[in-house]
Scaffold this motif. Structure first.
Motif, PDB file in Angstrom:
ATOM      1  N   ILE A  26       0.812  -1.223   0.000  1.00  0.00           N
ATOM      2  CA  ILE A  26       0.000   0.000   0.000  1.00  0.00           C
ATOM      3  C   ILE A  26       0.843   1.269   0.000  1.00  0.00           C
ATOM      4  O   ILE A  26       0.322   2.356  -0.248  1.00  0.00           O
ATOM      5  CB  ILE A  26      -0.976   0.042   1.190  1.00  0.00           C
ATOM      6  CG1 ILE A  26      -0.222   0.007   2.528  1.00  0.00           C
ATOM      7  CG2 ILE A  26      -1.999  -1.078   1.084  1.00  0.00           C
ATOM      8  CD1 ILE A  26      -1.098   0.298   3.742  1.00  0.00           C
ATOM      9  N   ALA A  27       2.145   1.165   0.290  1.00  0.00           N
ATOM     10  CA  ALA A  27       3.004   2.348   0.326  1.00  0.00           C
ATOM     11  C   ALA A  27       4.411   1.960  -0.101  1.00  0.00           C
ATOM     12  O   ALA A  27       4.847   0.833   0.154  1.00  0.00           O
ATOM     13  CB  ALA A  27       3.021   2.972   1.725  1.00  0.00           C
ATOM     14  N   ALA A  28       5.108   2.894  -0.744  1.00  0.00           N
ATOM     15  CA  ALA A  28       6.458   2.629  -1.245  1.00  0.00           C
ATOM     16  C   ALA A  28       7.346   3.840  -1.033  1.00  0.00           C
ATOM     17  O   ALA A  28       6.880   4.981  -1.107  1.00  0.00           O
ATOM     18  CB  ALA A  28       6.412   2.275  -2.735  1.00  0.00           C
ATOM     19  N   ARG A  29       8.611   3.582  -0.769  1.00  0.00           N
ATOM     20  CA  ARG A  29       9.562   4.656  -0.499  1.00  0.00           C
ATOM     21  C   ARG A  29       9.681   5.632  -1.659  1.00  0.00           C
ATOM     22  O   ARG A  29       9.715   6.845  -1.476  1.00  0.00           O
ATOM     23  CB  ARG A  29      10.944   4.092  -0.194  1.00  0.00           C
ATOM     24  CG  ARG A  29      11.048   3.354   1.111  1.00  0.00           C
ATOM     25  CD  ARG A  29      11.212   4.305   2.261  1.00  0.00           C
ATOM     26  NE  ARG A  29      11.324   3.575   3.527  1.00  0.00           N
ATOM     27  CZ  ARG A  29      10.906   4.027   4.685  1.00  0.00           C
ATOM     28  NH1 ARG A  29      10.314   5.193   4.751  1.00  0.00           N
ATOM     29  NH2 ARG A  29      11.048   3.318   5.776  1.00  0.00           N
ATOM     30  N   ASP A  30       9.791   5.087  -2.879  1.00  0.00           N
ATOM     31  CA  ASP A  30      10.041   5.938  -4.049  1.00  0.00           C
ATOM     32  C   ASP A  30       9.650   5.180  -5.318  1.00  0.00           C
ATOM     33  O   ASP A  30       9.159   4.044  -5.254  1.00  0.00           O
ATOM     34  CB  ASP A  30      11.516   6.377  -4.107  1.00  0.00           C
ATOM     35  CG  ASP A  30      12.486   5.214  -3.928  1.00  0.00           C
ATOM     36  OD1 ASP A  30      12.183   4.108  -4.410  1.00  0.00           O
ATOM     37  OD2 ASP A  30      13.548   5.419  -3.294  1.00  0.00           O
ATOM     38  N   GLU A  31       9.900   5.811  -6.462  1.00  0.00           N
ATOM     39  CA  GLU A  31       9.528   5.215  -7.739  1.00  0.00           C
ATOM     40  C   GLU A  31      10.267   3.900  -7.987  1.00  0.00           C
ATOM     41  O   GLU A  31       9.681   2.924  -8.463  1.00  0.00           O
ATOM     42  CB  GLU A  31       9.826   6.220  -8.852  1.00  0.00           C
ATOM     43  CG  GLU A  31       9.427   5.776 -10.233  1.00  0.00           C
ATOM     44  CD  GLU A  31       9.659   6.855 -11.271  1.00  0.00           C
ATOM     45  OE1 GLU A  31       9.800   6.508 -12.460  1.00  0.00           O
ATOM     46  OE2 GLU A  31       9.713   8.059 -10.911  1.00  0.00           O
ATOM     47  N   THR A  32      11.553   3.868  -7.660  1.00  0.00           N
ATOM     48  CA  THR A  32      12.343   2.652  -7.851  1.00  0.00           C
ATOM     49  C   THR A  32      11.795   1.512  -7.009  1.00  0.00           C
ATOM     50  O   THR A  32      11.753   0.352  -7.451  1.00  0.00           O
ATOM     51  CB  THR A  32      13.818   2.906  -7.488  1.00  0.00           C
ATOM     52  OG1 THR A  32      14.335   3.936  -8.336  1.00  0.00           O
ATOM     53  CG2 THR A  32      14.648   1.643  -7.657  1.00  0.00           C
ATOM     54  N   THR A  33      11.343   1.822  -5.801  1.00  0.00           N
ATOM     55  CA  THR A  33      10.778   0.808  -4.921  1.00  0.00           C
ATOM     56  C   THR A  33       9.521   0.187  -5.526  1.00  0.00           C
ATOM     57  O   THR A  33       9.293  -1.018  -5.402  1.00  0.00           O
ATOM     58  CB  THR A  33      10.451   1.412  -3.546  1.00  0.00           C
ATOM     59  OG1 THR A  33      11.647   1.933  -2.967  1.00  0.00           O
ATOM     60  CG2 THR A  33       9.857   0.371  -2.618  1.00  0.00           C
ATOM     61  N   ILE A  34       8.707   1.003  -6.178  1.00  0.00           N
ATOM     62  CA  ILE A  34       7.506   0.475  -6.834  1.00  0.00           C
ATOM     63  C   ILE A  34       7.910  -0.582  -7.858  1.00  0.00           C
ATOM     64  O   ILE A  34       7.363  -1.690  -7.890  1.00  0.00           O
ATOM     65  CB  ILE A  34       6.700   1.605  -7.510  1.00  0.00           C
ATOM     66  CG1 ILE A  34       6.100   2.535  -6.460  1.00  0.00           C
ATOM     67  CG2 ILE A  34       5.589   1.011  -8.387  1.00  0.00           C
ATOM     68  CD1 ILE A  34       5.352   3.718  -7.039  1.00  0.00           C
ATOM     69  N   SER A  35       8.892  -0.243  -8.699  1.00  0.00           N
ATOM     70  CA  SER A  35       9.331  -1.161  -9.755  1.00  0.00           C
ATOM     71  C   SER A  35       9.953  -2.430  -9.189  1.00  0.00           C
ATOM     72  O   SER A  35       9.840  -3.506  -9.773  1.00  0.00           O
ATOM     73  CB  SER A  35      10.337  -0.460 -10.671  1.00  0.00           C
ATOM     74  OG  SER A  35       9.750   0.662 -11.305  1.00  0.00           O
ATOM     75  N   THR A  36      10.616  -2.299  -8.051  1.00  0.00           N
ATOM     76  CA  THR A  36      11.324  -3.438  -7.470  1.00  0.00           C
ATOM     77  C   THR A  36      10.423  -4.336  -6.638  1.00  0.00           C
ATOM     78  O   THR A  36      10.513  -5.568  -6.706  1.00  0.00           O
ATOM     79  CB  THR A  36      12.485  -2.941  -6.574  1.00  0.00           C
ATOM     80  OG1 THR A  36      13.339  -2.091  -7.340  1.00  0.00           O
ATOM     81  CG2 THR A  36      13.291  -4.114  -6.028  1.00  0.00           C
TER      82      THR A  36
END
Length: 203
Positions: A26-36
């Motif tokens: 439901i939450a991610a640190r940053d854009e790269t985290t979403i992809s990873t």
């Protein structure tokens, strides 16, 4: 390549006591985290603003545990929805972004709920949060839990904050799962807590 956030997984299992088939980012640190850790970014839904919104493809196979009553509810399909909208916590045009992602969805009369309270997300260092449609009644019913979470975070120890730095995403707790399913949560009484727990208690 998709990776599991081990820190977030252990937190969901041990602190939230959420079964693994219900580990919903439901939450991610940053854009790269979403992809990873979440899924493939299909397209950017925002304009030129620095605060972005994305359509994310969640290409992860999840096998529901049919012993859990929550999977009997058709609304549970939204939890591991194949395509999801993720927005920056400071992005304000998220309703328009959602409509661009799902132009066929009827969301008139509904609010678009941030799966993690934006103020709490900022306090915890998460830049992006998933959004889902919800009735105003369900969205309002989560206010008590959200305010409690903000208060706890504000009083958190420095050691807890340092441990949290290793966590790149957040999995939903029970309150967030039910809110995404547009189930009115309420709060403050043991009866309400027991009713909520019944959704994930094995038969």
């Amino acid at each position: 390549m998709f990776e599991i956030d081990r820190v977030a997984r252990e937190k969901a299992l041990k602190k939230y006591v959420i079964p693994e088939c219900l580990h919903v980012p439901i939450a991610a640190r940053d854009e790269t985290t979403i992809s990873t850790h979440v899924g493939r970014i299909v397209t950017r839904l925002s304009g030129r603003t620095p605060f972005k919104a994305f359509l994310v493809a969640r290409e992860v196979e999840v096998r529901p545990d049919r012993d859990l009553p929550i999977w009997d509810n058709p609304a549970s399909a939204i939890l591991h929805q194949p395509h999801q909208v993720w927005v920056h916590v400071r992005y304000s045009a998220y309703r328009a972004a959602y409509k661009r992602a799902f132009p066929g969805d009827q969301i008139d009369g509904l609010v678009l709920s941030h799966a993690m309270n934006r103020r709490l997300a900022i306090m915890r260092g998460f830049e992006f949060v998933r959004i889902t449609p919800a009735s105003r009644a369900s969205n309002s019913s989560s206010a008590m839990s959200e305010n409690w979470g903000i208060d706890v975070q504000a009083r958190g120890s420095r050691d807890a904050m340092l441990r949290q730095d290793a966590q790149r995403i957040e999995y939903a707790d029970l309150t967030s799962l039910l809110l995404m399913m547009d189930i009115k949560i309420g709060g403050g009484t043991m009866e309400v807590v027991n009713e909520a727990q019944s959704h994930i208690r094995p038969r």
